[in-house]
Design an enzyme around this catalytic site. Sequence first.
Site, PDB file in Angstrom:
ATOM      1  N   ASP A  25       9.203  -4.199  14.160  1.00  0.00           N
ATOM      2  CA  ASP A  25       8.043  -3.816  13.348  1.00  0.00           C
ATOM      3  C   ASP A  25       8.115  -2.342  12.942  1.00  0.00           C
ATOM      4  O   ASP A  25       7.326  -1.878  12.121  1.00  0.00           O
ATOM      5  CB  ASP A  25       6.740  -4.065  14.137  1.00  0.00           C
ATOM      6  CG  ASP A  25       5.933  -5.229  13.556  1.00  0.00           C
ATOM      7  OD1 ASP A  25       6.213  -5.632  12.418  1.00  0.00           O
ATOM      8  OD2 ASP A  25       5.027  -5.719  14.246  1.00  0.00           O
ATOM      9  N   GLN A  67       2.089  -9.462  18.022  1.00  0.00           N
ATOM     10  CA  GLN A  67       1.142  -9.659  16.914  1.00  0.00           C
ATOM     11  C   GLN A  67      -0.139  -8.864  17.171  1.00  0.00           C
ATOM     12  O   GLN A  67      -0.769  -9.016  18.211  1.00  0.00           O
ATOM     13  CB  GLN A  67       0.830 -11.157  16.762  1.00  0.00           C
ATOM     14  CG  GLN A  67      -0.056 -11.481  15.584  1.00  0.00           C
ATOM     15  CD  GLN A  67       0.562 -11.151  14.233  1.00  0.00           C
ATOM     16  OE1 GLN A  67       1.755 -11.312  14.030  1.00  0.00           O
ATOM     17  NE2 GLN A  67      -0.238 -10.650  13.315  1.00  0.00           N
ATOM     18  N   LYS A 123       6.082 -16.543  10.779  1.00  0.00           N
ATOM     19  CA  LYS A 123       7.205 -15.704  11.237  1.00  0.00           C
ATOM     20  C   LYS A 123       8.207 -16.537  12.039  1.00  0.00           C
ATOM     21  O   LYS A 123       9.420 -16.431  11.832  1.00  0.00           O
ATOM     22  CB  LYS A 123       6.681 -14.539  12.085  1.00  0.00           C
ATOM     23  CG  LYS A 123       5.983 -13.465  11.265  1.00  0.00           C
ATOM     24  CD  LYS A 123       5.210 -12.464  12.119  1.00  0.00           C
ATOM     25  CE  LYS A 123       4.453 -11.484  11.242  1.00  0.00           C
ATOM     26  NZ  LYS A 123       3.586 -10.574  12.001  1.00  0.00           N
TER      27      LYS A 123
END
Length: 299
Positions: free
Chosen positions: A120, A97, A53
Site C-alpha cells: 500500500d 484494509q 482485491k
Amino acid sequence: MTTVIDGKNVAASVIETVKAATAALEKSSGVTTGLAVIIVGDDPASHAYVGSKSRMAKECGFKSVQHTLPAETKQEELAALVASLNADPSIHGILVQLPLPKPLDSEPIIQSILPEKDVDGLSVVNAGKLATGDLKTGLVSCTPAGAMVFVRRTHGEDLSGLSAVVIGRSNLFGKPMAQLLLNANATVTIAHSRTKNLAEVCRNADILVAAVGRPEMVKADWVKPGATVIDVGINRIAAPERGEGKTRLVGDVAFAEVSAVASTITPVPGGVGPMTIAMLMANTVIAAHRTAGQVPPKF
C-alpha cells in the site's frame, strides 16, 4: 477534441503486464507471487473492496491469502498476525484494509509491516524513499502511482518544463503525487484549503491533479486551455433527476465544463478508481521480483 482517459482500459493493460511478469518470475526462479490481505470486522464496503482485491490477485496468478478477523480482535492479536506474515517468505505483499474498527489503532499496525512488503506504500520508510527520489527500492502508494501512469502515458517519462499543481496535501495522495511529479522533473505546486487565490494558482498548471473531496469544485475558469486534468475525487451527490432519494458519483472537477477546456481529462467514475487495485497488483509483483533478486517490470 478532448481525450477522456479510460481508466478501466489502462488498468487492464497494467494487469496484463502483472500477469506476464508473475508467470515469468515463476518460470525463471520458481517463485509464486504472494499477497496477504487482512480485514477486521464486518464493514460491507471494506468486505467488497477486499473481495475484489483477492479475486484480482488470483486472476494475476498470485498465491492469495485472506485473513478475516472479528471486530473484537485485540491490537496485539492483529500485530502478531502481521509479524507472522512478515516472517513468511511466501508472502511478498501485506495489506491491512482500512479503516480498522475502534478501538484498534491502525498506525502502529501499518508501520509494523516490513517496508519491502508494504504494497500500500504507507510506511514512513516508503514515504521517505519516495521523498528522497528512491523509486528503485521503495513502493509507492497505489492511487498516486496509478494517476502517474496516466500522466506518463500522456506526457512521457520526462516532465521537464511542465508546471503541475496538486490540490490536496494528504499523506495518502497529495504528498506522494507531488513527489512523483517532482521526480519526473515537473515544477510542482501543492495547493490546499488554505491556499490564497486557488483558481489563479490552478490556471498556471499544465498538469492539474485534484484530490480534495469537494464535489465539482474545479471549474472551467480554473483550468489552463490544453491542460491535463486528473480527478482523484469521489463524491456522492443527490441526483433528483434520477428519482427521489437517488444519488450519483462525481469527482472534484466539474467534468462537463472542464472537458471543454482541457486536452486530457479523467472521468469519475472510471478514471483513477480502477487503477488503485491494478497498482496494488503491480506493487506486489514488483516486491516479489526484488525478493527473488530479479529486475521488476515497469508500469
